[in-house]
Design an enzyme around this catalytic site. Structure first.
Site, short mmCIF file in Angstrom:
data_model
loop_
_atom_site.label_atom_id
_atom_site.label_comp_id
_atom_site.label_asym_id
_atom_site.label_seq_id
_atom_site.Cartn_x
_atom_site.Cartn_y
_atom_site.Cartn_z
CG ASP A 1 -2.02 -0.97 1.16
OD1 ASP A 1 -2.19 -1.59 0.10
OD2 ASP A 1 -2.74 -1.13 2.18
NE ARG B 1 6.83 17.36 -11.28
CZ ARG B 1 7.82 16.80 -11.95
NH1 ARG B 1 8.48 15.77 -11.44
NH2 ARG B 1 8.16 17.25 -13.13
N GLY C 1 -6.50 -6.85 3.45
CA GLY C 1 -7.30 -7.03 4.66
C GLY C 1 -6.61 -7.78 5.80
CG ASN D 1 -4.51 -3.42 6.48
OD1 ASN D 1 -3.29 -3.26 6.37
ND2 ASN D 1 -5.36 -3.01 5.56
NE ARG E 1 -4.47 -6.69 -3.78
CZ ARG E 1 -5.64 -6.34 -3.29
NH1 ARG E 1 -6.51 -5.68 -4.02
NH2 ARG E 1 -5.99 -6.69 -2.07
CB SER F 1 -10.63 -9.05 -2.80
OG SER F 1 -9.27 -8.69 -2.96
CG ASP G 1 -8.77 -3.98 6.81
OD1 ASP G 1 -9.66 -4.83 6.61
OD2 ASP G 1 -8.07 -3.50 5.89
CB THR H 1 -4.38 7.38 11.41
OG1 THR H 1 -5.17 6.35 10.81
CG2 THR H 1 -4.24 7.13 12.89
#
Ligand code: ATP
Ligand code: MG
Length: 310
Positions: A14, A29, A40, A43, A90, A138, A254, A287
């Site tokens: 991530d 930028r 998921g 986390n 990914r 997923s 999560d 956060t």
């Protein structure tokens, strides 16, 4: 100590960053780059650790991004069990536009996996001896839609409590087969199971119906900043969200599941775990970017919540 196995079949690296404004064609930028091991189940394991517990992570990973995912896990001292795949893990990207405070999130569907790659992971789950199995996120492409339902069967066989947070066909298939201890759809996911729009009363009825037909012992439906409900054989508990200054609600779901898992593993009741979930969801909203909840915020919000809610 209760053994928690958290599962992420479709992990991600991530990446989050900020940009003054997001525009087409032009170079956008960015600055303030952050990277985390995500998806998921990842986390969930991170939140359990943040709250002082311990969860081991089972993950599939492949390619150069898979190696990066592993390095990020190790940097965060998360214990992992890797099952290699040929395709590439990914990368998810979240860009926060400073001018508008809007967040743009790009989430790839992820790699293709084969059943031969998946099977060793399922065998590992069956042999692991977990008290809690948490599956969140997923499924990667090509994974059979009943993969999470098969884990429910393993959990029933091995006596583990199974906590599930997923969407679409994977969710539908798991709810049809049952054997879930705690199911955590958001209201949109519950609507997709039911095939219809749901107001709060409809969501309550649908959650209770899942409990009554024995598919899940407890169902938590989350409504974003509107809070959450817990349905079980004892009835329904409805709690409003904790009021906080929302920076980014990414990771609220999560954090909710991670905190509930941690609390249950500590031996708390389902109601207490639910209140920790509500506190952690709000703490995650405080956060930035894909950052999850922070321990001090969770405990402060939990304490404040127990003073005001019965
Ligand atoms: N802005 C917010 N302020 C306070 N609490 C929040 C906020 N957003 C979420 N929460 C808390 O977190 C819980 C989970 O959030 P939500 O319903 O958005 O989960 P989700 O849709 O599964 O999220 P995700 O996109 O992370 O999967 C909510 O039920 C609520 O208690
Ligand atoms: Mg969710």
């Amino acid at each position: 100590m209760a053994r928690i196995l958290s599962i992420v079949f479709n992990p991600s690296v991530d990446i989050s960053c900020d940009a003054e404004s997001v525009q087409h064609t032009m170079k956008v930028r960015t600055h303030n780059l952050k990277q985390y091991p995500g998806g998921g189940g990842t986390n969930v394991a991170r939140v359990v650790a943040e709250l002082g517990g311990h969860a081991e992570l089972l993950y599939l990973s492949g390619g150069a991004v898979g190696s990066m995912f592993e390095k990020l896990l190790a940097a965060g001292s998360l214990a992992g069990h890797r099952f290699p795949i040929a395709d590439e893990t990914r990368i998810s990207l979240a860009v926060r536009e400073e001018q508008t405070r809007r967040e743009y999130r790009f989430v790839p569907e992820g790699p293709v996996v084969t059943t031969a790659e998946l099977q060793p992971a399922l065998d590992f789950i069956a042999d692991y001896g977990a008290d809690y199995i948490v599956a969140s996120g997923s499924l990667p492409r090509n994974a059979p839609a009943d993969t999470y339902a098969r884990i429910a069967a393993i959990a029933s066989r091995t006596g583990a409590r199974y906590i599930l947070d997923t969407s679409r066909q994977a969710l539908k298939s798991a709810v049809e087969k049952g054997g879930i201890f705690l199911l955590k759809p958001n209201v949109g996911e519950l609507e997709s199971i039911e095939g219809t729009k749901l107001d709060e009363e409809g969501a309550t009825r649908a959650a209770l119906a899942i409990v009554r037909r024995g598919a899940a012992e407890h169902v938590v439906v989350t409504f974003g900043r509107e809070g959450a409900l817990l349905a079980g054989s004892g009835g329904v508990l409805r709690v409003p969200a904790r009021h906080v200054e929302t920076v980014s609600a990414v990771g609220a779901g999560d954090s909710f599941v991670g905190a509930m898992t941690w609390s249950l593993a500590e031996g708390h009741s389902i109601e207490e775990a639910f209140r920790f979930g509500v506190a952690a969801g709000a703490a995650a909203a405080m956060t930035p970017g894909s950052e999850l909840c922070r321990r001090a915020d969770v405990f402060a919000l939990y304490e404040a919540g127990s003073r005001t809610i019965n």
